[in-house]
Enzyme design. Structure first.
Site: not given
Length: 363
Positions: A101, A202
């Site tokens: 990410c 997440c």
């Protein structure tokens, strides 16, 4: 400077944005919408970038008196981070989605868009320290561990690359404890001062990684075998196992010595999961690919003494490191246990991050 403050909706990014404002920068807050499901909600302290987080980020930006926008980066996130996660597990490797990410979204897609709009830097609430060092050729940007060692995130930031270091700000790098960040947030009237930290992956808010993989990749039953090749159990998909795993194996036949067994190999070609004693997990050499070297003043082709860290909050192990044919070879002074291909190995000299590579082989 014109600064784009990435605001996740948590206390760290809110205080980081506030500090950027205090420093005199022209700050604009942006919340990255990463989920493809707009109805996704946070579950306790699991997950991040949910609908509630977006609301919290907006309230923090309003309190700071800065403009605030929501940018839909869900396609970038799905096509890079989630796709990489599934591809790596499908290949029998264990990825770190936070590293990807940072590489593909927070310091690639976000920064690229920000620079194209005239911003000079991206500001985040990561715990890491950036230092400008004068040398004979000008100013060198260095990435160091944060003052808050338990929260240090330099490990997941090493993948950024040296070209990015001049366009990022980490205002929390000098804060020694998380409690001080919360106290500062409360003093500023930021409503997120007591918000729990997010953790786990997440995009798997319920924490069920195996269930997520099975949903996306399907089931593929196979055998679990011991070090002699004897079948000791069955699985529904080798991709759902990782090196060093002990729990959830469901072995039907106990070891002859009665000791626990661990996953020692995930063989995607034969669809077999291998298990063995804990000693079989020891490695003394790590070979990493896709090397990112952050230290232009240090030649990695020459063997150097350094520290190697292979988990986000793991301990550093002394090693001799060298670059051979674009692969980073790390010979450890002591054995490391349970390292899986696909994880990140980060090289340190003291507090300074020298480089990073993705684990390709171990021995």
């Amino acid at each position: 400077m014109r600064v784009l403050a990435a605001m996740s909706g948590g206390v760290d990014s809110a205080v980081a944005a506030a500090r950027a404002v205090d420093a005199g920068h022209d700050v604009v807050g942006v919340h990255m919408a990463l989920s493809k499901s707009r109805a996704e909600h946070r579950s306790g302290s699991r997950g991040c970038c949910s609908v509630e987080d977006g609301y919290d980020a907006r309230r923090a930006a309003d309190k700071l008196g800065i403009p605030y926008y929501v940018w839909d980066l869900s396609d970038d996130f799905e096509d890079t981070v989630v796709a990489d996660f599934l591809s790596e597990y499908s290949a029998g490797r264990t990825p770190n989605p936070c590293v990807r990410c940072n590489e593909h979204v927070k310091f690639a897609a976000l920064l690229e868009r920000g620079l194209s709009m005239g911003f000079d830097a991206v500001c985040t609430g990561h715990y890491a320290d950036l230092r400008d060092v004068e040398d004979g050729s000008g100013v060198r940007h260095e990435l160091h561990r944060a003052a808050n060692h338990p929260k240090d995130q330099s490990y997941v930031l090493a993948v950024m690359g040296k070209q990015v270091l001049g366009n990022v700000l980490f205002p929390l790098g000098d804060v020694p404890t998380k409690d001080e960040v919360r106290i500062e947030a409360a003093a500023r009237g930021l409503g997120v001062s007591l918000k729990p930290d997010s953790y786990d992956i997440c995009f798997i808010a319920d924490g069920d990684t195996r269930g997520f993989l099975r949903q996306r990749l399907g089931e593929n039953p196979g055998e679990i075998v011991d070090e002699s090749g004897a079948v000791v159990g069955e699985h529904l998909g080798a991709f759902a196992y990782t090196i060093g795993q002990r729990r959830g194996l469901g072995l039907g036949i106990p070891a002859k010595d009665g000791l626990p067994r661990f996953v020692t190999k995930v063989d995607i070609e034969t669809n077999r999961v291998h298990v063995g004693p804990v000693e079989a997990l020891d490695v003394r050499r790590i070979i990493g690919a896709d090397t990112v070297w952050l230290a232009p003043d240090i030649d990695p082709a020459e063997p150097l003494r350094a520290g190697v860290q292979v988990r986000a909050h793991g301990r550093e192990i002394a090693a001799t490191v060298r670059l051979e044919d674009d692969r980073l070879v790390m010979d450890l002074d002591e054995p490391l246990r349970g390292l899986a291909a696909g994880q990140s190995a980060v090289v340190y000299s003291g507090s300074r991050v020298l480089g990073q590579a993705t684990v390709e082989e171990t021995a």
